[in-house]
Scaffold this motif. Structure first.
Motif, PDB file in Angstrom:
ATOM      1  N   PHE A   1     -14.005  16.299  23.189  1.00 53.00           N
ATOM      2  CA  PHE A   1     -14.043  17.360  23.870  1.00 53.00           C
ATOM      3  C   PHE A   1     -15.239  17.212  24.995  1.00 53.00           C
ATOM      4  CE2 PHE A   1     -12.057  18.615  19.983  1.00 53.00           C
ATOM      5  CZ  PHE A   1     -11.198  19.538  20.437  1.00 53.00           C
ATOM      6  N   ILE A   2     -14.928  17.943  25.943  1.00 58.60           N
ATOM      7  CA  ILE A   2     -16.145  18.161  27.050  1.00 58.60           C
ATOM      8  C   ILE A   2     -16.171  19.755  26.896  1.00 58.60           C
ATOM      9  CG2 ILE A   2     -16.054  16.153  28.206  1.00 58.60           C
ATOM     10  CD1 ILE A   2     -14.715  17.642  30.491  1.00 58.60           C
ATOM     11  N   ALA A   3     -17.511  20.145  27.606  1.00 59.75           N
ATOM     12  CA  ALA A   3     -17.785  21.588  27.940  1.00 59.75           C
ATOM     13  C   ALA A   3     -17.603  21.965  29.296  1.00 59.75           C
ATOM     14  CB  ALA A   3     -19.187  21.964  27.259  1.00 59.75           C
ATOM     15  N   ILE A   4     -17.009  23.085  29.528  1.00 64.76           N
ATOM     16  CA  ILE A   4     -16.781  23.556  30.920  1.00 64.76           C
ATOM     17  C   ILE A   4     -17.539  24.705  30.875  1.00 64.76           C
ATOM     18  CG2 ILE A   4     -15.176  24.504  32.916  1.00 64.76           C
ATOM     19  CD1 ILE A   4     -15.167  21.318  32.426  1.00 64.76           C
ATOM     20  N   GLU A   5     -18.612  25.375  31.917  1.00 61.96           N
ATOM     21  CA  GLU A   5     -18.797  26.492  31.946  1.00 61.96           C
ATOM     22  C   GLU A   5     -17.907  27.601  32.553  1.00 61.96           C
ATOM     23  OE1 GLU A   5     -22.947  28.561  34.424  1.00 61.96           O
ATOM     24  OE2 GLU A   5     -21.918  26.801  34.964  1.00 61.96           O
ATOM     25  N   LYS A   6     -18.031  28.797  31.924  1.00 61.42           N
ATOM     26  CA  LYS A   6     -17.079  29.656  32.223  1.00 61.42           C
ATOM     27  C   LYS A   6     -17.808  30.596  32.885  1.00 61.42           C
ATOM     28  CE  LYS A   6     -14.327  33.552  30.388  1.00 61.42           C
ATOM     29  NZ  LYS A   6     -13.389  33.880  28.971  1.00 61.42           N
ATOM     30  N   LYS A   7     -17.757  30.959  34.327  1.00 60.64           N
ATOM     31  CA  LYS A   7     -18.297  31.855  35.092  1.00 60.64           C
ATOM     32  C   LYS A   7     -17.966  33.282  34.824  1.00 60.64           C
ATOM     33  CE  LYS A   7     -19.861  28.417  37.961  1.00 60.64           C
ATOM     34  NZ  LYS A   7     -20.912  28.174  37.895  1.00 60.64           N
ATOM     35  N   SER A   8     -19.219  34.065  34.296  1.00 59.86           N
ATOM     36  CA  SER A   8     -19.266  35.576  34.189  1.00 59.86           C
ATOM     37  C   SER A   8     -20.392  36.111  34.798  1.00 59.86           C
ATOM     38  CB  SER A   8     -18.749  35.725  32.708  1.00 59.86           C
ATOM     39  OG  SER A   8     -20.281  35.452  32.048  1.00 59.86           O
ATOM     40  N   ASN A   9     -20.359  37.477  34.448  1.00 63.49           N
ATOM     41  CA  ASN A   9     -21.695  37.936  34.649  1.00 63.49           C
ATOM     42  C   ASN A   9     -22.315  38.413  33.640  1.00 63.49           C
ATOM     43  OD1 ASN A   9     -21.065  38.471  37.550  1.00 63.49           O
ATOM     44  ND2 ASN A   9     -19.493  40.262  37.101  1.00 63.49           N
ATOM     45  N   ALA A  10     -22.175  37.552  32.419  1.00 62.29           N
ATOM     46  CA  ALA A  10     -22.719  37.964  31.037  1.00 62.29           C
ATOM     47  C   ALA A  10     -24.450  37.396  31.249  1.00 62.29           C
ATOM     48  CB  ALA A  10     -22.072  37.124  30.063  1.00 62.29           C
ATOM     49  N   ALA A  11     -24.972  37.807  30.328  1.00 63.97           N
ATOM     50  CA  ALA A  11     -26.353  37.570  30.393  1.00 63.97           C
ATOM     51  C   ALA A  11     -26.631  36.227  30.017  1.00 63.97           C
ATOM     52  CB  ALA A  11     -27.335  38.309  29.549  1.00 63.97           C
ATOM     53  N   ARG A  12     -25.668  35.606  29.028  1.00 66.27           N
ATOM     54  CA  ARG A  12     -25.732  34.264  28.452  1.00 66.27           C
ATOM     55  C   ARG A  12     -24.839  33.200  29.080  1.00 66.27           C
ATOM     56  NH1 ARG A  12     -24.835  35.201  22.380  1.00 66.27           N
ATOM     57  NH2 ARG A  12     -25.260  32.918  22.131  1.00 66.27           N
ATOM     58  N   ASP A  13     -25.055  32.139  29.201  1.00 66.62           N
ATOM     59  CA  ASP A  13     -23.874  31.075  29.562  1.00 66.62           C
ATOM     60  C   ASP A  13     -23.123  31.125  28.699  1.00 66.62           C
ATOM     61  OD1 ASP A  13     -25.307  30.736  32.387  1.00 66.62           O
ATOM     62  OD2 ASP A  13     -26.802  29.140  31.200  1.00 66.62           O
ATOM     63  N   GLN A  14     -21.743  31.016  29.220  1.00 64.80           N
ATOM     64  CA  GLN A  14     -20.834  30.499  28.252  1.00 64.80           C
ATOM     65  C   GLN A  14     -20.147  29.223  28.481  1.00 64.80           C
ATOM     66  OE1 GLN A  14     -18.014  33.938  27.902  1.00 64.80           O
ATOM     67  NE2 GLN A  14     -19.409  35.136  29.278  1.00 64.80           N
ATOM     68  N   TYR A  15     -19.972  28.372  27.438  1.00 64.29           N
ATOM     69  CA  TYR A  15     -19.389  27.187  27.744  1.00 64.29           C
ATOM     70  C   TYR A  15     -18.132  26.959  26.967  1.00 64.29           C
ATOM     71  CZ  TYR A  15     -24.259  25.942  29.282  1.00 64.29           C
ATOM     72  OH  TYR A  15     -25.281  26.034  29.998  1.00 64.29           O
ATOM     73  N   GLN A  16     -16.928  26.490  27.351  1.00 67.50           N
ATOM     74  CA  GLN A  16     -15.663  26.515  26.528  1.00 67.50           C
ATOM     75  C   GLN A  16     -15.427  25.126  26.285  1.00 67.50           C
ATOM     76  OE1 GLN A  16     -12.724  28.926  28.095  1.00 67.50           O
ATOM     77  NE2 GLN A  16     -11.045  27.631  27.073  1.00 67.50           N
ATOM     78  N   LEU A  17     -14.804  24.615  25.266  1.00 66.86           N
ATOM     79  CA  LEU A  17     -14.309  23.330  24.880  1.00 66.86           C
ATOM     80  C   LEU A  17     -13.089  23.053  25.525  1.00 66.86           C
ATOM     81  CD1 LEU A  17     -14.838  23.363  21.076  1.00 66.86           C
ATOM     82  CD2 LEU A  17     -16.255  22.045  22.882  1.00 66.86           C
ATOM     83  N   PHE A  18     -12.939  21.702  26.047  1.00 65.35           N
ATOM     84  CA  PHE A  18     -11.587  21.273  26.735  1.00 65.35           C
ATOM     85  C   PHE A  18     -11.351  19.831  26.053  1.00 65.35           C
ATOM     86  CE2 PHE A  18     -12.107  24.966  29.673  1.00 65.35           C
ATOM     87  CZ  PHE A  18     -10.882  25.042  30.453  1.00 65.35           C
ATOM     88  N   LYS A  19     -10.156  19.870  25.696  1.00 69.42           N
ATOM     89  CA  LYS A  19      -9.937  18.616  25.058  1.00 69.42           C
ATOM     90  C   LYS A  19      -9.583  17.486  25.863  1.00 69.42           C
ATOM     91  CE  LYS A  19      -7.085  16.852  21.068  1.00 69.42           C
ATOM     92  NZ  LYS A  19      -8.176  16.630  20.144  1.00 69.42           N
ATOM     93  N   LEU A  20     -10.256  16.182  25.863  1.00 63.13           N
ATOM     94  CA  LEU A  20      -9.767  15.139  26.654  1.00 63.13           C
ATOM     95  C   LEU A  20      -8.455  14.643  26.334  1.00 63.13           C
ATOM     96  CD1 LEU A  20     -13.085  13.234  26.214  1.00 63.13           C
ATOM     97  CD2 LEU A  20     -12.568  14.536  28.341  1.00 63.13           C
ATOM     98  N   THR A  21      -7.936  14.040  27.212  1.00 63.46           N
ATOM     99  CA  THR A  21      -6.189  13.516  27.260  1.00 63.46           C
ATOM    100  C   THR A  21      -6.194  11.855  27.082  1.00 63.46           C
ATOM    101  OG1 THR A  21      -6.007  13.567  29.527  1.00 63.46           O
ATOM    102  CG2 THR A  21      -5.407  15.616  28.478  1.00 63.46           C
ATOM    103  N   LYS A  22      -5.112  11.452  27.133  1.00 54.82           N
ATOM    104  CA  LYS A  22      -4.999  10.209  27.338  1.00 54.82           C
ATOM    105  C   LYS A  22      -5.437   9.417  28.615  1.00 54.82           C
ATOM    106  CE  LYS A  22      -1.096   9.923  23.878  1.00 54.82           C
ATOM    107  NZ  LYS A  22       0.219   9.487  23.588  1.00 54.82           N
ATOM    108  N   GLU A  23      -5.366  10.326  29.639  1.00 55.50           N
ATOM    109  CA  GLU A  23      -5.422  10.001  30.992  1.00 55.50           C
ATOM    110  C   GLU A  23      -7.033  10.128  31.292  1.00 55.50           C
ATOM    111  OE1 GLU A  23      -3.008  12.151  30.198  1.00 55.50           O
ATOM    112  OE2 GLU A  23      -1.459  10.603  30.289  1.00 55.50           O
ATOM    113  N   SER A  24      -7.865  10.814  30.193  1.00 64.61           N
ATOM    114  CA  SER A  24      -9.335  10.693  30.454  1.00 64.61           C
ATOM    115  C   SER A  24     -10.125   9.419  30.592  1.00 64.61           C
ATOM    116  CB  SER A  24      -9.762  11.586  29.472  1.00 64.61           C
ATOM    117  OG  SER A  24      -9.296  12.836  29.403  1.00 64.61           O
ATOM    118  N   ASP A  25     -11.128   9.324  31.253  1.00 59.57           N
ATOM    119  CA  ASP A  25     -11.831   8.538  31.510  1.00 59.57           C
ATOM    120  C   ASP A  25     -12.399   7.990  29.895  1.00 59.57           C
ATOM    121  OD1 ASP A  25     -13.856   6.464  31.744  1.00 59.57           O
ATOM    122  OD2 ASP A  25     -14.166   6.934  33.812  1.00 59.57           O
ATOM    123  N   GLY A  26     -12.329   6.720  29.465  1.00 61.02           N
ATOM    124  CA  GLY A  26     -12.675   6.538  28.238  1.00 61.02           C
ATOM    125  C   GLY A  26     -14.091   6.583  27.958  1.00 61.02           C
ATOM    126  N   ASP A  27     -14.906   6.156  28.970  1.00 59.34           N
ATOM    127  CA  ASP A  27     -16.447   6.350  29.018  1.00 59.34           C
ATOM    128  C   ASP A  27     -17.163   7.802  28.638  1.00 59.34           C
ATOM    129  OD1 ASP A  27     -16.702   3.497  29.263  1.00 59.34           O
ATOM    130  OD2 ASP A  27     -16.845   3.903  31.375  1.00 59.34           O
TER     131      ASP A  27
END
Length: 262
Positions: free
Chosen positions: A83-109
């Motif tokens: 997985f990698i983390a992507i920032e979810k833009k919002s007006n919340a006081a705290r930063d929000q990071y969401q998990l996104f699962k890598l695929t077969k097409e993702s860079d292996g590094d």
């Protein structure tokens, strides 16, 4: 014939609504588009990750579906390298990071890099809430510091050595911090160095550092605390428990000021 036409029309309408509903459920979000632009290019992802994702911060962790999860579960997902983390833009006081699962097409590094980068932050996270080890330390001026004597005070610790360029470069910022807290006797700034008393005294005769400096602490830093990256900053609560472990002065300063506001 009319009955058949009516049934056919009903089937077409039903099919349309089913297809429309599926498309609504699969609506592409801005985060999806961002993931698509990052996951197959390690260099591009790394620039995004270092600029936008701060795993040492007090962020709100989100799972793949966007629901809140524990920070422990979030880190464990990143450590798998899947997985990698992507920032979810919002007006919340705290930063929000969401998990996104890598695929077969993702860079292996990316898989290797995110796993390695997350490990240090996960280790620091697991130290939060743990008791800081007992200590009996003497600084260059002969003053003794013990854990027992400092209970009830906030302890700010820096680990460093003379040939560590980042350790030296952040000293002006740390000196300014000490000045800001000069009237607050409940905050103690203590630095643990690998170098000898003679080496440190020579250095400090030419360059000011306002932390108390304790020489020759390699065993305590690396064996007792388990740190191998310099500098490392630790904030210890008045209770003696570790509040935060980070590797840069700005991260530590932000955490200390947030703690005092609370």
């Amino acid at each position: 014939m009319n009955a058949i036409s009516t049934v056919s029309r009903l089937l077409l309408v039903t099919t349309f609504f089913l297809l429309y509903s599926c498309k609504e459920e699969e609506k592409i979000t801005e985060m999806d588009l961002l993931f698509s632009s990052l996951h197959d290019d390690q260099a591009k992802w790394w620039r995004y990750h270092k600029t936008n994702i701060d795993l040492s911060s007090d962020f709100l962790p989100l799972g793949e579906d966007g629901d809140s999860i524990s920070k422990k579960a979030f880190f464990e997902a990143l450590l798998t390298g899947e997985f990698i983390a992507i920032e979810k833009k919002s007006n919340a006081a705290r930063d929000q990071y969401q998990l996104f699962k890598l695929t077969k097409e993702s860079d292996g590094d990316i898989s290797y890099t995110i796993s390695a980068d997350s490990y240090r932050e996960y280790k620091h996270f697991t130290m939060e809430g743990q008791q800081f080890p007992d200590f009996n330390l003497k600084d260059l001026d002969g003053k003794t510091y013990t854990k027992e004597a400092l209970l009830g005070k906030t302890l700010v610790v820096k680990t460093w050595f003379l040939n560590c360029k980042p350790c030296i470069e952040e000293m002006p910022q740390l000196n300014q911090l000490v000045e800001e807290y000069s009237e607050n006797k409940d905050v103690v700034f203590l630095s643990l160095s690998l170098d000898t008393k003679t080496e440190l005294q020579k250095f400090l005769s030419e360059r000011k550092f306002k932390y108390a400096v304790v020489p020759q602490q390699k065993a305590f830093i690396e064996d007792t605390l388990g740190f191998s990256i310099y500098p490392t900053h630790i904030i210890v609560e008045p209770s003696g428990k570790i509040r935060k472990v980070v590797n840069t002065a700005p991260e530590m300063i932000a955490s200390l000021k947030s703690m005092n506001k609370g």
